[in-house]
Design a protein around this motif. Structure first.
Motif, PDB file in Angstrom:
ATOM      1  N   GLU A 176       0.859  -1.184   0.000  1.00  0.00           N
ATOM      2  CA  GLU A 176       0.000   0.000   0.000  1.00  0.00           C
ATOM      3  C   GLU A 176       0.889   1.226   0.000  1.00  0.00           C
ATOM      4  O   GLU A 176       2.015   1.191   0.490  1.00  0.00           O
ATOM      5  CB  GLU A 176      -0.899   0.020   1.236  1.00  0.00           C
ATOM      6  N   LYS A 177       0.372   2.344  -0.534  1.00  0.00           N
ATOM      7  CA  LYS A 177       1.160   3.575  -0.537  1.00  0.00           C
ATOM      8  C   LYS A 177       1.438   4.059   0.877  1.00  0.00           C
ATOM      9  O   LYS A 177       2.540   4.453   1.209  1.00  0.00           O
ATOM     10  CB  LYS A 177       0.437   4.666  -1.327  1.00  0.00           C
ATOM     11  N   ASN A 178       0.434   4.025   1.735  1.00  0.00           N
ATOM     12  CA  ASN A 178       0.579   4.464   3.131  1.00  0.00           C
ATOM     13  C   ASN A 178       0.438   3.254   4.039  1.00  0.00           C
ATOM     14  O   ASN A 178      -0.670   2.809   4.309  1.00  0.00           O
ATOM     15  CB  ASN A 178      -0.478   5.515   3.483  1.00  0.00           C
ATOM     16  N   GLN A 179       1.560   2.724   4.477  1.00  0.00           N
ATOM     17  CA  GLN A 179       1.556   1.555   5.345  1.00  0.00           C
ATOM     18  C   GLN A 179       1.272   1.978   6.779  1.00  0.00           C
ATOM     19  O   GLN A 179       2.055   2.704   7.384  1.00  0.00           O
ATOM     20  CB  GLN A 179       2.916   0.853   5.288  1.00  0.00           C
ATOM     21  N   ASP A 180       0.145   1.565   7.311  1.00  0.00           N
ATOM     22  CA  ASP A 180      -0.143   1.829   8.713  1.00  0.00           C
ATOM     23  C   ASP A 180      -1.026   0.718   9.254  1.00  0.00           C
ATOM     24  O   ASP A 180      -1.695   0.009   8.524  1.00  0.00           O
ATOM     25  CB  ASP A 180      -0.810   3.198   8.907  1.00  0.00           C
ATOM     26  N   GLY A 181      -1.004   0.565  10.555  1.00  0.00           N
ATOM     27  CA  GLY A 181      -1.836  -0.450  11.191  1.00  0.00           C
ATOM     28  C   GLY A 181      -1.513  -1.849  10.729  1.00  0.00           C
ATOM     29  O   GLY A 181      -0.362  -2.250  10.642  1.00  0.00           O
ATOM     30  N   ILE A 182      -2.553  -2.602  10.414  1.00  0.00           N
ATOM     31  CA  ILE A 182      -2.407  -3.996  10.037  1.00  0.00           C
ATOM     32  C   ILE A 182      -1.605  -4.157   8.750  1.00  0.00           C
ATOM     33  O   ILE A 182      -0.933  -5.166   8.546  1.00  0.00           O
ATOM     34  CB  ILE A 182      -3.797  -4.675   9.924  1.00  0.00           C
ATOM     35  N   ASP A 183      -1.641  -3.138   7.874  1.00  0.00           N
ATOM     36  CA  ASP A 183      -0.914  -3.233   6.609  1.00  0.00           C
ATOM     37  C   ASP A 183       0.596  -3.210   6.783  1.00  0.00           C
ATOM     38  O   ASP A 183       1.331  -3.565   5.879  1.00  0.00           O
ATOM     39  CB  ASP A 183      -1.324  -2.098   5.664  1.00  0.00           C
ATOM     40  N   SER A 184       1.083  -2.764   7.936  1.00  0.00           N
ATOM     41  CA  SER A 184       2.526  -2.699   8.151  1.00  0.00           C
ATOM     42  C   SER A 184       3.089  -3.994   8.723  1.00  0.00           C
ATOM     43  O   SER A 184       4.292  -4.137   8.874  1.00  0.00           O
ATOM     44  CB  SER A 184       2.872  -1.527   9.074  1.00  0.00           C
ATOM     45  N   ILE A 185       2.225  -4.951   9.016  1.00  0.00           N
ATOM     46  CA  ILE A 185       2.677  -6.226   9.584  1.00  0.00           C
ATOM     47  C   ILE A 185       3.220  -7.130   8.479  1.00  0.00           C
ATOM     48  O   ILE A 185       2.634  -7.249   7.412  1.00  0.00           O
ATOM     49  CB  ILE A 185       1.533  -6.930  10.333  1.00  0.00           C
ATOM     50  N   ILE A 186       4.337  -7.755   8.780  1.00  0.00           N
ATOM     51  CA  ILE A 186       4.889  -8.790   7.910  1.00  0.00           C
ATOM     52  C   ILE A 186       4.450 -10.121   8.505  1.00  0.00           C
ATOM     53  O   ILE A 186       4.678 -10.385   9.690  1.00  0.00           O
ATOM     54  CB  ILE A 186       6.427  -8.706   7.828  1.00  0.00           C
ATOM     55  N   TRP A 187       3.808 -10.938   7.685  1.00  0.00           N
ATOM     56  CA  TRP A 187       3.288 -12.219   8.142  1.00  0.00           C
ATOM     57  C   TRP A 187       4.243 -13.343   7.758  1.00  0.00           C
ATOM     58  O   TRP A 187       4.643 -13.444   6.610  1.00  0.00           O
ATOM     59  CB  TRP A 187       1.922 -12.481   7.515  1.00  0.00           C
ATOM     60  N   LEU A 188       4.587 -14.170   8.729  1.00  0.00           N
ATOM     61  CA  LEU A 188       5.364 -15.376   8.461  1.00  0.00           C
ATOM     62  C   LEU A 188       4.367 -16.505   8.237  1.00  0.00           C
ATOM     63  O   LEU A 188       3.589 -16.845   9.128  1.00  0.00           O
ATOM     64  CB  LEU A 188       6.297 -15.709   9.623  1.00  0.00           C
ATOM     65  N   ASN A 189       4.357 -17.026   7.040  1.00  0.00           N
ATOM     66  CA  ASN A 189       3.407 -18.065   6.650  1.00  0.00           C
ATOM     67  C   ASN A 189       4.096 -19.418   6.566  1.00  0.00           C
ATOM     68  O   ASN A 189       5.106 -19.557   5.870  1.00  0.00           O
ATOM     69  CB  ASN A 189       2.802 -17.739   5.280  1.00  0.00           C
ATOM     70  N   HIS A 190       3.531 -20.374   7.260  1.00  0.00           N
ATOM     71  CA  HIS A 190       3.971 -21.767   7.161  1.00  0.00           C
ATOM     72  C   HIS A 190       2.875 -22.512   6.412  1.00  0.00           C
ATOM     73  O   HIS A 190       1.691 -22.290   6.681  1.00  0.00           O
ATOM     74  CB  HIS A 190       4.130 -22.397   8.548  1.00  0.00           C
ATOM     75  N   TYR A 191       3.270 -23.358   5.492  1.00  0.00           N
ATOM     76  CA  TYR A 191       2.258 -24.131   4.781  1.00  0.00           C
ATOM     77  C   TYR A 191       2.710 -25.564   4.611  1.00  0.00           C
ATOM     78  O   TYR A 191       3.892 -25.873   4.644  1.00  0.00           O
ATOM     79  CB  TYR A 191       1.929 -23.502   3.425  1.00  0.00           C
ATOM     80  N   ARG A 192       1.700 -26.416   4.447  1.00  0.00           N
ATOM     81  CA  ARG A 192       1.978 -27.821   4.160  1.00  0.00           C
ATOM     82  C   ARG A 192       0.838 -28.358   3.302  1.00  0.00           C
ATOM     83  O   ARG A 192      -0.310 -27.913   3.420  1.00  0.00           O
ATOM     84  CB  ARG A 192       2.148 -28.650   5.417  1.00  0.00           C
ATOM     85  N   GLU A 193       1.185 -29.269   2.444  1.00  0.00           N
ATOM     86  CA  GLU A 193       0.180 -29.867   1.569  1.00  0.00           C
ATOM     87  C   GLU A 193      -0.617 -30.889   2.364  1.00  0.00           C
ATOM     88  O   GLU A 193      -0.042 -31.784   2.982  1.00  0.00           O
ATOM     89  CB  GLU A 193       0.848 -30.509   0.353  1.00  0.00           C
ATOM     90  N   ILE A 194      -1.936 -30.741   2.387  1.00  0.00           N
ATOM     91  CA  ILE A 194      -2.790 -31.662   3.135  1.00  0.00           C
ATOM     92  C   ILE A 194      -3.548 -32.619   2.198  1.00  0.00           C
ATOM     93  O   ILE A 194      -4.098 -33.614   2.649  1.00  0.00           O
ATOM     94  CB  ILE A 194      -3.767 -30.904   4.057  1.00  0.00           C
ATOM     95  N   ALA A 195      -3.597 -32.286   0.944  1.00  0.00           N
ATOM     96  CA  ALA A 195      -4.161 -33.133  -0.112  1.00  0.00           C
ATOM     97  C   ALA A 195      -3.586 -32.593  -1.418  1.00  0.00           C
ATOM     98  O   ALA A 195      -2.928 -31.548  -1.419  1.00  0.00           O
ATOM     99  CB  ALA A 195      -5.687 -33.069  -0.115  1.00  0.00           C
ATOM    100  N   GLN A 196      -3.846 -33.270  -2.514  1.00  0.00           N
ATOM    101  CA  GLN A 196      -3.297 -32.784  -3.778  1.00  0.00           C
ATOM    102  C   GLN A 196      -3.855 -31.399  -4.072  1.00  0.00           C
ATOM    103  O   GLN A 196      -5.065 -31.183  -4.091  1.00  0.00           O
ATOM    104  CB  GLN A 196      -3.630 -33.735  -4.914  1.00  0.00           C
ATOM    105  N   ASN A 197      -2.933 -30.429  -4.253  1.00  0.00           N
ATOM    106  CA  ASN A 197      -3.255 -29.032  -4.551  1.00  0.00           C
ATOM    107  C   ASN A 197      -4.050 -28.332  -3.447  1.00  0.00           C
ATOM    108  O   ASN A 197      -4.721 -27.339  -3.697  1.00  0.00           O
ATOM    109  CB  ASN A 197      -3.997 -28.904  -5.881  1.00  0.00           C
TER     110      ASN A 197
END
Length: 138
Positions: A75-96
């Motif tokens: 976003e042009k103006n990063q504030d609040g929730i938009d300024s958070i960097i999210w660490l995402n963990h993922y795993r395949e639970i079924a095909q695709n």
């Protein structure tokens, strides 16, 4: 005996590197509690999220490992929730089908997002593809 040893090494190497792109690119449906809440379009280091209430979010993706990536709102103006960097963990639970667990990386907020990404296509079409290509050129 050496021939079998080399074959075994080659087999292990190919097996370890045969992972598909999984969540790295394509068109996805996003689910929370088994309910479809929106669509995610990914190409390169960007994604566009599209929700039924006409809300659209753009985020930058920085892949860390074969099961983690950082996600940050663009976003042009990063504030609040938009300024958070999210660490995402993922795993395949079924095909695709991938289980996603995201936690704030640059904040002490005690929050955990859980959802499921269902890959419906390896491709991204139309206006989303054009926009994602432009974002990746920057």
């Amino acid at each position: 005996m050496k021939k079998y040893y080399y074959f075994l090494i080659l087999f292990i190497f190919i097996s370890c590197n045969s992972k598909t792109d999984g969540v790295k690119s394509g068109t996805f449906e996003l689910y929370e509690n088994d309910s479809l809440i929106g669509y995610v379009y990914r190409v390169g280091n960007y994604q566009i999220e599209d929700y039924p209430d006409n809300t659209e979010l753009i985020a930058r993706i920085d892949h860390q490992t074969d099961s983690t990536y950082f996600l940050k709102g663009v976003e042009k103006n990063q504030d609040g929730i938009d300024s958070i960097i999210w660490l995402n963990h993922y795993r395949e639970i079924a095909q695709n089908k991938y289980k996603i667990v995201a936690t704030p990386y640059n904040s002490d907020i005690e929050y955990k997002y859980e959802g499921v990404l269902l890959k419906v296509s390896n491709e991204v079409n139309g206006e989303y593809l054009k926009r994602l290509r432009l974002l990746n050129k920057k």
